[in-house]
Design a protein around this motif. Structure first.
Motif: not given
Length: 409
Positions: A4, A8, A11, A117, A119-121, A125, A128
């Motif tokens: 995962e 990201v 991305e 981007l 992302h809410t997790d 995040v 990443t």
């Protein structure tokens, strides 16, 4: 989670990739703004841009495609730029600083891209962010390690290949009156018709690491002019340097003086700028004469000396016996080194410098006006004649005596 995070990270790399040309320009402009050594001529500037672009593309590809970190190598354009950096006598520290500044800016871009981007997790995040920082840092470390070897190898090769040859070429241009401006330009690969300002840098004979300290002179001139100087070692404790530019060179003298104040024993004398081959030669002669003044002056504290500030004394340094006799005749008994006579000379010098104003001289010297009157009368008595008799000669003799004290005292 690793898969995962990899997704990201890819991305983020994709977002950066879409704007990479503009980001490359932003980064190279930043380097030029904050690192003086990056202000190159057009050919080297293009190579610098190619090096920056190659590194950015390599980092983006590494992030986008999860390229294993052990496969990281120095991009060819970056390697060639490091070699060119070494050939131009530019410091390795400046090159490495650019990589660290570039790493910081790239990570900022990555964080901005990650934010866009959406992302809410939170856990993903944060993971990443950590992965982006770690991979980018590892890339920079690997490339920097390779660049250090490339730079140092090229520096040794270039010094051994060009040091003696360059010195011989420069001496030929300086000493051969028959050489034409066009021939000098071809020999040195310097636009001889431009403006030139020469400097001579030196360290005391007791200096144990003269080579390293003289390298600082090259760096200081680069930082204070924005141009890489042409340099040669005149001897084991003396460096000659020239700044060349289409317009009259501008040296930030305050900055140069501040840098010299922090360097171990390093001193620099500057000639005045001049155009063409005559300016190239003449500016160095002036720098050498200014150095002679610096080394013989009573005050040895000045780290930076300019020819135009000491021109009268500098032009006389090669005839010290003749000037010594002339100064003795003009000043008569005012050449003694006892404290009272030194006070008389200083008072007389300031009085003449201020156009014979007792009031201004008293203010400058922090004395009572009557004290200035007394000292001027006393100086006239010792000379045996009034100041009106040869006033200009007295003023010049005082200036020369002060600047060339150890030669004529």
């Amino acid at each position: 989670m690793p898969a995962e995070v990899d997704a990201v990270v890819a991305e983020v790399a994709g977002v950066i990739d879409t704007g990479l040309p503009g980001l490359t320009t932003e980064m190279t402009d930043y380097f030029v703004e904050v690192i003086p050594e990056f202000r190159h001529d057009e050919a080297v500037r293009r190579l610098m841009i190619a090096s920056t672009s190659a590194n950015l593309v390599a980092i983006v590809d590494m992030l986008a495609h999860s390229i294993p970190l052990d496969r990281i190598t120095v991009p060819p354009a970056a390697a060639e730029y490091a070699r060119r950096f070494a050939q131009h006598d530019l410091s390795l520290e400046a090159l490495l600083r650019a990589y660290r500044l570039g790493e910081h800016r790239f990570v900022q871009w990555a964080l901005d891209a990650l934010g866009r981007l959406g992302h809410t997790d939170t856990t993903a995040v944060l993971a990443t962010v950590s992965e982006l920082s770690e991979r980018t840092n590892f890339y920079i470390d690997q490339v920097v390690e390779g660049l250090i070897d490339i730079y140092e190898t090229e520096r040794r090769r270039w010094d051994s290949r060009t040091g003696a040859a360059r010195a011989a070429q420069l001496r030929l241009v300086l000493d051969n009156d028959q050489i034409t401006e066009a021939a000098a330009q071809e020999l040195l690969d310097v636009p001889m018709g431009d403006w030139h300002q020469a400097a001579t840098a030196w360290v005391p004979s007791t200096t144990t690491d003269a080579g390293r300290i003289l390298q600082n002179a090259t760096r200081f001139l680069q930082e204070t002019t924005g141009r890489a100087p042409l340099t040669m070692l005149a001897d084991d404790r003396t460096l000659w340097a020239w700044i060349t530019s289409p317009s009259e060179p501008a040296i930030d003298r305050d900055l140069l003086g501040g840098l010299l104040a922090k360097s171990e024993g390093l001193r620099i004398a500057l000639g005045a700028p001049g155009r063409g081959l005559a300016g190239f030669r003449g500016s160095l002669r002036e720098a050498q004469r200014a150095r002679a003044v610096a080394e013989t002056a009573h005050d040895q504290q000045h780290r930076l000396l300019e020819f135009d500030d000491v021109a009268v004394a500098a032009l006389l340094t090669e005839h010290s016996e003749d000037i010594s006799r002339w100064v003795a005749r003009v000043l008569a008994g005012l050449t003694s080194n006892d404290a009272p006579t030194q006070q008389l000379r200083e008072t007389l010098r300031v009085f003449l410098e201020l156009n014979g104003s007792y009031t201004q001289a008293a203010s400058r010297l922090h004395l009572h006006k009557n004290t200035v009157h007394y000292r001027i009368r006393k100086a006239e008595e010792i000379r045996g004649k009034p100041l009106s008799a040869g006033r200009l000669e007295v003023e010049v003799a005082l200036r020369v005596f002060d600047l060339l004290h150890s030669r004529i005292g």
